[in-house]
Design an enzyme around this catalytic site. Structure first.
Site, PDB file in Angstrom:
ATOM      1  N   SER A 191      46.365  28.713  95.407  1.00 40.47           N
ATOM      2  CA  SER A 191      46.044  28.248  96.757  1.00 40.47           C
ATOM      3  C   SER A 191      44.573  28.529  97.018  1.00 40.47           C
ATOM      4  CB  SER A 191      46.911  28.998  97.769  1.00 40.47           C
ATOM      5  OG  SER A 191      46.512  28.680  99.079  1.00 40.47           O
TER       6      SER A 191
ATOM      7  N   LYS B  27      46.442  23.882  95.286  1.00 42.94           N
ATOM      8  CA  LYS B  27      46.722  23.707  96.721  1.00 42.94           C
ATOM      9  C   LYS B  27      45.434  23.923  97.493  1.00 42.94           C
ATOM     10  CE  LYS B  27      49.098  26.711  99.984  1.00 42.94           C
ATOM     11  NZ  LYS B  27      50.354  27.483 100.181  1.00 42.94           N
TER      12      LYS B  27
ATOM     13  N   LYS C 166      43.682  24.105 101.292  1.00 48.62           N
ATOM     14  CA  LYS C 166      43.944  24.297 102.718  1.00 48.62           C
ATOM     15  C   LYS C 166      43.226  23.194 103.499  1.00 48.62           C
ATOM     16  CE  LYS C 166      46.204  28.308 102.819  1.00 48.62           C
ATOM     17  NZ  LYS C 166      47.545  28.442 103.404  1.00 48.62           N
TER      18      LYS C 166
ATOM     19  N   ASP D 277      47.843  22.255 102.422  1.00 50.47           N
ATOM     20  CA  ASP D 277      48.565  23.139 103.352  1.00 50.47           C
ATOM     21  C   ASP D 277      47.788  23.215 104.663  1.00 50.47           C
ATOM     22  OD1 ASP D 277      50.011  25.094 104.661  1.00 50.47           O
ATOM     23  OD2 ASP D 277      49.718  26.654 103.141  1.00 50.47           O
TER      24      ASP D 277
ATOM     25  N   GLU E  83      52.083  20.721 103.171  1.00 54.77           N
ATOM     26  CA  GLU E  83      52.796  21.914 103.632  1.00 54.77           C
ATOM     27  C   GLU E  83      52.511  22.183 105.107  1.00 54.77           C
ATOM     28  OE1 GLU E  83      51.962  25.226 101.037  1.00 54.77           O
ATOM     29  OE2 GLU E  83      52.837  26.700 102.391  1.00 54.77           O
TER      30      GLU E  83
ATOM     31  N   ASP F 235      56.884  25.851 105.440  1.00 55.15           N
ATOM     32  CA  ASP F 235      56.586  27.258 105.165  1.00 55.15           C
ATOM     33  C   ASP F 235      56.944  28.055 106.429  1.00 55.15           C
ATOM     34  OD1 ASP F 235      55.321  29.735 104.930  1.00 55.15           O
ATOM     35  OD2 ASP F 235      53.389  28.990 104.266  1.00 55.15           O
TER      36      ASP F 235
ATOM     37  N   LYS G 294      59.157  32.327 101.102  1.00 58.44           N
ATOM     38  CA  LYS G 294      58.432  33.594 101.041  1.00 58.44           C
ATOM     39  C   LYS G 294      59.442  34.681 101.381  1.00 58.44           C
ATOM     40  CE  LYS G 294      53.862  31.833 102.271  1.00 58.44           C
ATOM     41  NZ  LYS G 294      52.852  31.689 103.349  1.00 58.44           N
TER      42      LYS G 294
ATOM     43  N   GLY H 226      52.901  32.549  98.765  1.00 59.89           N
ATOM     44  CA  GLY H 226      52.206  33.832  98.620  1.00 59.89           C
ATOM     45  C   GLY H 226      51.642  34.300  99.943  1.00 59.89           C
TER      46      GLY H 226
HETATM   47  O1  OSB Z   1      47.579  33.080  97.202  1.00 62.77           O
HETATM   48  C1  OSB Z   1      48.434  33.358  98.048  1.00 62.77           C
HETATM   49  O2  OSB Z   1      48.983  34.473  98.095  1.00 62.77           O
HETATM   50  C2  OSB Z   1      48.844  32.303  99.043  1.00 62.77           C
HETATM   51  C3  OSB Z   1      47.737  31.940  99.945  1.00 62.77           C
HETATM   52  C4  OSB Z   1      48.192  31.107 101.111  1.00 62.77           C
HETATM   53  O3  OSB Z   1      48.282  29.919 100.983  1.00 62.77           O
HETATM   54  C5  OSB Z   1      48.422  31.801 102.367  1.00 62.77           C
HETATM   55  C6  OSB Z   1      47.710  32.967 102.587  1.00 62.77           C
HETATM   56  C7  OSB Z   1      47.810  33.661 103.766  1.00 62.77           C
HETATM   57  C8  OSB Z   1      48.636  33.191 104.760  1.00 62.77           C
HETATM   58  C9  OSB Z   1      49.376  32.015 104.570  1.00 62.77           C
HETATM   59  C10 OSB Z   1      49.300  31.326 103.374  1.00 62.77           C
HETATM   60  C11 OSB Z   1      50.181  30.114 103.235  1.00 62.77           C
HETATM   61  O4  OSB Z   1      50.822  29.861 102.211  1.00 62.77           O
HETATM   62  O5  OSB Z   1      50.318  29.389 104.202  1.00 62.77           O
HETATM   63 MG    MG Z   2      51.635  27.823 103.709  1.00 66.87          MG
END
Ligand code: OSB
Ligand code: MG
Length: 375
Positions: free
Chosen positions: A138, A164, A166, A191, A216, A241, A265, A293
């Site tokens: 991500s 992924k 953001k 995402d 996402e 999510d 998660k 994550g």
């Molecule tokens: O690398 C990771 O641990 C996931 C990173 C990530 O997308 C995320 C990190 C912090 C809060 C929310 C998210 C998410 O998945 O939305």
């Molecule tokens: Mg997410």
């Protein structure tokens, strides 16, 4: 099997991220979290990690609310009576509303202890079968598109199985177009962390032409209905999510057609038991899941690896290598990714050793809870 917890240690750790991580809701420079150690009569330790962040951006839980819930409610419940299976603890906790990340932290520690007592790896105790898991990465919002392309290049070269990105209003369609042009074949997804509303449907629809694996959490965390309205307007599958906090949320989302994929998660859904139930429901419905994550340190990362060995974790997750996040993780060996795969450890429990020297280094304060004092 009877688990008699003799004492529980809560530690408050702080670790600096190698690089800041930016989402639609804010930037993380470091991770503060609670590490849970449960110790039985024979001195065997089980480890869990709360994934709550310091501030309530991703969900309402924080490190401090988790500490409060653990200290005042969950640790006393865990110490009150012997536990025969971690499911029992999940049921004991159901008397307490929500606070899922706090529950998952101690439930995860008990799972680790349970598997260690059985002498089996945690993945096996959960019913997982995979020997390797496929992982993606991500990537946070970057200062410029050129920076983003450079970062993606690096992870593609390392073999990650999907990328992924953001997104948020103003960092979406044009950015994804440039990424797609530079990487025509890379498995790609976006995402939004709830940055849009149904009024942005056209903007989200414009992403359809880039062949994303999924988008996402485009809309609000509490809005299964609007996601159900949005999904038929898009070719791209919606993955939820933040919206999925329980088995029942998953059931409702699938019944409504709010998504076609679910990100599981462990912390968000209240523990490994609930995560497994959601996995099984999705398997029955033919809906693939993957493991999200929360910028975890090694203990949380190990739990993510274990749950991902269940069969219907059919898509690469966000469980990247330890070195993606940290100069030095709290487990040995660290989690490594080779050719986009993590080899699942086969030692009992989480399968990694907790490096107590590193834990000590990162710990800011700690508190011990004894059975006799509480029960
Ligand atoms: O690398 C990771 O641990 C996931 C990173 C990530 O997308 C995320 C990190 C912090 C809060 C929310 C998210 C998410 O998945 O939305
Ligand atoms: Mg997410």
């Amino acid at each position: 099997m009877t688990i008699d917890i003799e004492y529980v240690i809560l530690r408050h750790l702080q670790m600096k991220l190698k690089a800041p991580f930016t989402t639609s809701f804010g930037t993380f420079q470091r991770k503060e979290f609670i590490l849970v150690e449960v110790v039985d009569r024979d001195g065997v330790s089980g480890w869990g990690e709360s994934v709550a962040f310091a501030a309530p951006w991703y969900s309402e839980e924080t490190v401090k609310t988790n500490w409060h819930m653990l200290e005042d409610f969950l640790v006393p419940l865990a110490l009150a009576e012997p536990i025969h299976h971690p499911e029992e603890l999940a049921k004991r906790f159901s008397a307490i509303r929500q606070n899922n990340m706090a529950k998952a932290a101690i439930e995860g520690a008990v799972w680790d202890l349970y598997a260690k007592r059985l002498g089996v790896p945690l993945c096996q105790a959960l019913g997982g079968t995979k020997k390797d898991i496929e992982v993606g990465v991500s990537i946070g919002i970057q200062p410029t598109v050129a920076d983003l392309l450079q970062v993606i290049e690096r992870y593609v070269a390392q073999g990650y199985r999907r990328i992924k990105v953001k997104i948020k209003p103003g960092w979406d369609v044009d950015v994804i177009r440039d990424v797609r042009r530079a990487f025509p074949d890379v498995p790609l997804m976006a995402d939004a962390n709830s940055a849009y509303t149904l009024a942005d449907a056209d903007r989200l629809k414009a992403l359809d032409e880039f062949g994303l694996l999924m988008i996402e959490q485009p809309l609000a965390a509490d809005d299964l209905l609007d996601h159900a309205r949005l999904q038929p307007l898009l070719h791209t599958p919606i993955c939820l999510d933040e919206s999925i906090r329980s088995y029942d949320d998953a059931r409702k989302a699938l019944d409504l057609g709010s998504c076609r994929i679910i990100n599981i998660k462990i912390g968000r859904v209240g523990g490994l038991w609930e995560a497994k139930r959601i996995h099984d429901l999705c398997a029955e419905r033919g809906v693939p899941v993957w493991c999200g994550g929360m910028l975890e340190a090694g203990v949380g990362r190990a739990h993510n690896i274990a749950i991902t060995t269940l069969e219907n974790f059919a898509l690469p997750g966000d469980t990247a290598a330890s070195s993606h996040y940290w100069e030095r993780d709290i487990i040995t060996p660290e989690v490594e990714v080779q050719g986009g795969l993590i080899r699942v450890p086969d030692a009992p429990g989480i399968g990694y050793d907790v490096d107590r020297r590193q834990v000590e280094r990162y710990t800011q304060f700690a508190k011990v809870f004894h059975r006799t004092a509480t029960a």
